[in-house]
Design a protein around this motif. Structure first.
Motif, PDB file in Angstrom:
ATOM      1  N   VAL A 279      -5.534  16.357 -23.075  1.00 53.35           N
ATOM      2  CA  VAL A 279      -5.198  16.516 -24.491  1.00 53.35           C
ATOM      3  C   VAL A 279      -6.145  15.696 -25.362  1.00 53.35           C
ATOM      4  CG1 VAL A 279      -3.404  16.210 -26.236  1.00 53.35           C
ATOM      5  CG2 VAL A 279      -2.780  16.952 -23.929  1.00 53.35           C
ATOM      6  N   LEU A 280      -6.497  14.494 -24.896  1.00 54.07           N
ATOM      7  CA  LEU A 280      -7.389  13.617 -25.652  1.00 54.07           C
ATOM      8  C   LEU A 280      -8.729  14.291 -25.930  1.00 54.07           C
ATOM      9  CD1 LEU A 280      -8.329  10.853 -26.780  1.00 54.07           C
ATOM     10  CD2 LEU A 280      -8.955  10.251 -24.423  1.00 54.07           C
ATOM     11  N   TYR A 281      -9.341  14.842 -24.909  1.00 54.53           N
ATOM     12  CA  TYR A 281     -10.667  15.429 -25.103  1.00 54.53           C
ATOM     13  C   TYR A 281     -10.600  16.781 -25.801  1.00 54.53           C
ATOM     14  CZ  TYR A 281     -13.024  11.736 -22.659  1.00 54.53           C
ATOM     15  OH  TYR A 281     -13.536  10.509 -22.336  1.00 54.53           O
ATOM     16  N   TRP A 282      -9.510  17.466 -25.639  1.00 55.23           N
ATOM     17  CA  TRP A 282      -9.305  18.703 -26.409  1.00 55.23           C
ATOM     18  C   TRP A 282      -9.272  18.388 -27.900  1.00 55.23           C
ATOM     19  CZ3 TRP A 282      -4.658  19.481 -29.200  1.00 55.23           C
ATOM     20  CH2 TRP A 282      -4.576  20.716 -29.859  1.00 55.23           C
ATOM     21  N   ALA A 283      -8.475  17.392 -28.279  1.00 57.47           N
ATOM     22  CA  ALA A 283      -8.377  17.016 -29.689  1.00 57.47           C
ATOM     23  C   ALA A 283      -9.670  16.384 -30.177  1.00 57.47           C
ATOM     24  CB  ALA A 283      -7.208  16.050 -29.889  1.00 57.47           C
ATOM     25  N   GLY A 284     -10.352  15.644 -29.309  1.00 58.34           N
ATOM     26  CA  GLY A 284     -11.576  14.970 -29.694  1.00 58.34           C
ATOM     27  C   GLY A 284     -12.693  15.931 -30.058  1.00 58.34           C
ATOM     28  N   ILE A 285     -12.862  16.980 -29.271  1.00 56.21           N
ATOM     29  CA  ILE A 285     -13.954  17.917 -29.544  1.00 56.21           C
ATOM     30  C   ILE A 285     -13.666  18.737 -30.802  1.00 56.21           C
ATOM     31  CG2 ILE A 285     -13.117  19.896 -28.205  1.00 56.21           C
ATOM     32  CD1 ILE A 285     -16.721  18.553 -28.200  1.00 56.21           C
ATOM     33  N   TYR A 286     -12.383  19.012 -31.070  1.00 53.68           N
ATOM     34  CA  TYR A 286     -12.027  19.717 -32.300  1.00 53.68           C
ATOM     35  C   TYR A 286     -12.222  18.809 -33.516  1.00 53.68           C
ATOM     36  CZ  TYR A 286     -10.214  24.031 -30.284  1.00 53.68           C
ATOM     37  OH  TYR A 286     -10.114  25.245 -29.647  1.00 53.68           O
ATOM     38  N   THR A 287     -11.980  17.512 -33.341  1.00 57.42           N
ATOM     39  CA  THR A 287     -12.222  16.568 -34.426  1.00 57.42           C
ATOM     40  C   THR A 287     -13.711  16.510 -34.763  1.00 57.42           C
ATOM     41  OG1 THR A 287     -10.319  15.196 -33.796  1.00 57.42           O
ATOM     42  CG2 THR A 287     -12.024  14.157 -35.146  1.00 57.42           C
ATOM     43  N   THR A 288     -14.549  16.506 -33.739  1.00 57.63           N
ATOM     44  CA  THR A 288     -15.994  16.518 -33.957  1.00 57.63           C
ATOM     45  C   THR A 288     -16.430  17.795 -34.650  1.00 57.63           C
ATOM     46  OG1 THR A 288     -16.381  15.135 -32.002  1.00 57.63           O
ATOM     47  CG2 THR A 288     -18.250  16.400 -32.832  1.00 57.63           C
ATOM     48  N   ARG A 289     -15.858  18.906 -34.240  1.00 55.00           N
ATOM     49  CA  ARG A 289     -16.237  20.211 -34.806  1.00 55.00           C
ATOM     50  C   ARG A 289     -15.851  20.309 -36.276  1.00 55.00           C
ATOM     51  NH1 ARG A 289     -19.092  24.912 -34.788  1.00 55.00           N
ATOM     52  NH2 ARG A 289     -18.289  26.012 -32.979  1.00 55.00           N
ATOM     53  N   TYR A 290     -14.613  19.966 -36.589  1.00 58.05           N
ATOM     54  CA  TYR A 290     -14.091  20.237 -37.913  1.00 58.05           C
ATOM     55  C   TYR A 290     -14.206  19.061 -38.888  1.00 58.05           C
ATOM     56  CZ  TYR A 290     -12.123  24.208 -35.424  1.00 58.05           C
ATOM     57  OH  TYR A 290     -11.970  25.331 -34.658  1.00 58.05           O
ATOM     58  N   ALA A 291     -14.391  17.842 -38.370  1.00 56.88           N
ATOM     59  CA  ALA A 291     -14.601  16.677 -39.241  1.00 56.88           C
ATOM     60  C   ALA A 291     -16.057  16.235 -39.068  1.00 56.88           C
ATOM     61  CB  ALA A 291     -13.622  15.566 -38.883  1.00 56.88           C
ATOM     62  N   SER A 292     -16.298  15.319 -38.144  1.00 50.43           N
ATOM     63  CA  SER A 292     -17.659  14.888 -37.832  1.00 50.43           C
ATOM     64  C   SER A 292     -17.607  13.943 -36.649  1.00 50.43           C
ATOM     65  CB  SER A 292     -18.309  14.186 -39.026  1.00 50.43           C
ATOM     66  OG  SER A 292     -17.679  12.937 -39.262  1.00 50.43           O
ATOM     67  N   ALA A 293     -18.778  13.669 -36.081  1.00 51.04           N
ATOM     68  CA  ALA A 293     -18.856  12.730 -34.970  1.00 51.04           C
ATOM     69  C   ALA A 293     -18.459  11.331 -35.419  1.00 51.04           C
ATOM     70  CB  ALA A 293     -20.269  12.724 -34.391  1.00 51.04           C
ATOM     71  N   LEU A 294     -18.846  10.964 -36.641  1.00 49.56           N
ATOM     72  CA  LEU A 294     -18.534   9.620 -37.129  1.00 49.56           C
ATOM     73  C   LEU A 294     -17.049   9.478 -37.445  1.00 49.56           C
ATOM     74  CD1 LEU A 294     -19.698   6.906 -37.680  1.00 49.56           C
ATOM     75  CD2 LEU A 294     -20.339   7.631 -39.972  1.00 49.56           C
ATOM     76  N   ALA A 295     -16.418  10.535 -37.934  1.00 48.88           N
ATOM     77  CA  ALA A 295     -14.967  10.489 -38.165  1.00 48.88           C
ATOM     78  C   ALA A 295     -14.242  10.263 -36.845  1.00 48.88           C
ATOM     79  CB  ALA A 295     -14.501  11.787 -38.817  1.00 48.88           C
ATOM     80  N   ARG A 296     -14.714  10.927 -35.792  1.00 50.37           N
ATOM     81  CA  ARG A 296     -14.126  10.735 -34.465  1.00 50.37           C
ATOM     82  C   ARG A 296     -14.350   9.307 -33.983  1.00 50.37           C
ATOM     83  NH1 ARG A 296     -15.930  14.231 -29.102  1.00 50.37           N
ATOM     84  NH2 ARG A 296     -14.681  13.093 -27.560  1.00 50.37           N
ATOM     85  N   ALA A 297     -15.526   8.756 -34.259  1.00 50.37           N
ATOM     86  CA  ALA A 297     -15.829   7.392 -33.833  1.00 50.37           C
ATOM     87  C   ALA A 297     -14.927   6.381 -34.530  1.00 50.37           C
ATOM     88  CB  ALA A 297     -17.295   7.068 -34.111  1.00 50.37           C
ATOM     89  N   THR A 298     -14.647   6.597 -35.815  1.00 53.81           N
ATOM     90  CA  THR A 298     -13.763   5.661 -36.516  1.00 53.81           C
ATOM     91  C   THR A 298     -12.337   5.715 -35.967  1.00 53.81           C
ATOM     92  OG1 THR A 298     -13.253   7.274 -38.265  1.00 53.81           O
ATOM     93  CG2 THR A 298     -15.108   5.794 -38.635  1.00 53.81           C
ATOM     94  N   LEU A 299     -11.930   6.882 -35.489  1.00 54.45           N
ATOM     95  CA  LEU A 299     -10.598   7.001 -34.887  1.00 54.45           C
ATOM     96  C   LEU A 299     -10.515   6.206 -33.596  1.00 54.45           C
ATOM     97  CD1 LEU A 299      -9.776  10.780 -35.448  1.00 54.45           C
ATOM     98  CD2 LEU A 299      -8.727   8.813 -36.583  1.00 54.45           C
ATOM     99  N   ASP A 300     -11.616   6.143 -32.852  1.00 50.98           N
ATOM    100  CA  ASP A 300     -11.630   5.319 -31.644  1.00 50.98           C
ATOM    101  C   ASP A 300     -11.303   3.873 -31.981  1.00 50.98           C
ATOM    102  OD1 ASP A 300     -12.107   7.204 -29.742  1.00 50.98           O
ATOM    103  OD2 ASP A 300     -14.260   6.874 -29.606  1.00 50.98           O
ATOM    104  N   SER A 301     -11.792   3.415 -33.121  1.00 54.21           N
ATOM    105  CA  SER A 301     -11.520   2.042 -33.539  1.00 54.21           C
ATOM    106  C   SER A 301     -10.083   1.881 -34.019  1.00 54.21           C
ATOM    107  CB  SER A 301     -12.489   1.649 -34.655  1.00 54.21           C
ATOM    108  OG  SER A 301     -13.820   1.806 -34.240  1.00 54.21           O
ATOM    109  N   SER A 302      -9.541   2.929 -34.602  1.00 58.67           N
ATOM    110  CA  SER A 302      -8.184   2.855 -35.148  1.00 58.67           C
ATOM    111  C   SER A 302      -7.116   2.747 -34.068  1.00 58.67           C
ATOM    112  CB  SER A 302      -7.905   4.097 -36.005  1.00 58.67           C
ATOM    113  OG  SER A 302      -8.830   4.195 -37.057  1.00 58.67           O
TER     114      SER A 302
END
Length: 365
Positions: A279-302
């Protein structure tokens, strides 16, 4: 509105399951079996890619029982327009192009799990926050992404928090860490590689039309093949260092399997990690697609908020005021970057408004 809601849904899932993955893996590392902590980053790495590869099976199953064309049409309003100016190399590979970041991710994940085994849980999570820096730089260079002043301010506070907690983790060795200095170094290297992977994924998805779950499945399959090969080799390398080895070898797969089967709690955690990772990587790749790689990176910190609170409750770590300050900086930086907190002065409010206007005017296809 629908687009923004769906994006935040993916981001929320990624945040929750990301924290869950970290907690489950660290719980496995702290289980004692035969006077030895279950710290097996190589087995865990293989399990991670197995969960990621499951996305490909889900995609194939879904495609066979549903009319995939109709499903694709529902996503079209979310796709950013891509130039579709692929080189002949990528044209020939097609979706298999995602095997390249999959190869890079193998190195990153191995280093990440080794760092987790040596570090405190919150320290592991906070150091992962530096991934925003390479993602920011790579995005500007390779994606020609434009960032605004509130983005830079958010990244500054996030990285400041990372530095504070990282230094404190070396001075104040926590309960759940065995070698915080080496663990921190290994984790930093892993995040530099992972940052490149995030941007590479976004670059490919901007260049071609591919279902994200299929892309992450290809990554996982390539990573699974490589990690299994590495695992086989490690079973033949002698080693006496108990921090990195088990049973006189760098890895002893058969013995690890026996340990997992004999310990009910460990077995439950191992199986749970498999599905949580999917589930993590499914949601992660969609976050990259529809938001951005940096938005996904900030979530890692959150993730640190959930992970840190759980660590305190579980008794893995004690409350350190210096770390609280660092965590506060990280959270504040993440909120500023993602425009959840808007600073009403010094031009930051206007910066957010300009960025939102630009995002709303981006054509969808």
């Amino acid at each position: 509105m629908v687009r923004r809601t769906l994006i935040y849904t993916y981001m929320g899932i990624y945040l929750i399951f990301g924290a869950g993955t970290t907690i489950i893996i660290k719980q496995m590392d702290m289980i004692t079996i035969k006077d030895h902590n279950f710290a097996h980053p190589y087995i865990q790495c293989t399990n991670l890619f197995l969960g990621e590869a499951l996305c490909l099976l889900i995609y194939m199953t879904y495609k066979s029982i549903k009319r995939f064309r109709n499903r694709t049409l529902q996503y079209k309003h979310l796709h950013r327009s891509g130039s579709k100016t692929l080189s002949k190399f990528y044209e020939k590979l097609g979706v298999l192009s995602f095997g390249i970041p999959g190869i890079l991710y193998v190195f990153s994940i191995y280093l990440m799990f080794i760092g987790l085994a040596l570090s405190a849980l919150s320290v592991y999570q906070i150091i992962r926050g530096i991934i925003t820096l390479p993602v920011l730089i790579f995005s500007m260079i390779f994606l020609r992404r434009r960032f605004y002043r509130h983005h830079y301010l958010g990244i500054f506070f996030l990285l400041l928090g990372v530095i504070i907690v990282s230094i404190d983790s070396v001075i104040e060795k926590s309960i759940s860490s065995s070698d915080p200095l080496i663990g921190a170094i290994v984790l930093i290297i892993s995040q530099l590689i992972a940052g490149g992977v995030f941007v590479y994924e976004e670059y490919l998805m901007n260049k071609m039309f591919v279902e994200p779950i299929q892309a992450v499945g290809v990554e996982g399959l390539v990573g699974l093949i490589l990690s299994v090969l590495v695992l086989i080799v490690l079973n033949f390398i002698p080693c006496e260092n108990n921090d990195f080895c088990y049973g006189g070898k760098v890895e002893n797969t058969m013995q690890v399997v026996e340990d997992i089967i004999e310990n009910t709690r460990l077995l439950i955690l191992f199986i749970s990690s498999f599905f949580v990772i999917t589930v993590l990587y499914w949601a992660g790749i969609y976050t990259t697609r529809y938001a951005s790689a940096l938005a996904r990176a900030t979530l890692d910190s959150s993730r640190i908020v959930v992970v840190w609170v759980y660590s305190i409750i579980a008794g893995w770590e004690t409350v350190l005021w210096v770390e609280i300050i660092g965590f506060a900086f990280v959270v504040f930086g993440t909120l500023v970057y993602n425009e959840i907190v808007v600073i009403p002065c010094c031009g930051f409010k206007e910066s957010v408004e300009q960025h939102r206007l630009e995002a709303d005017c981006t054509p969808d296809i």
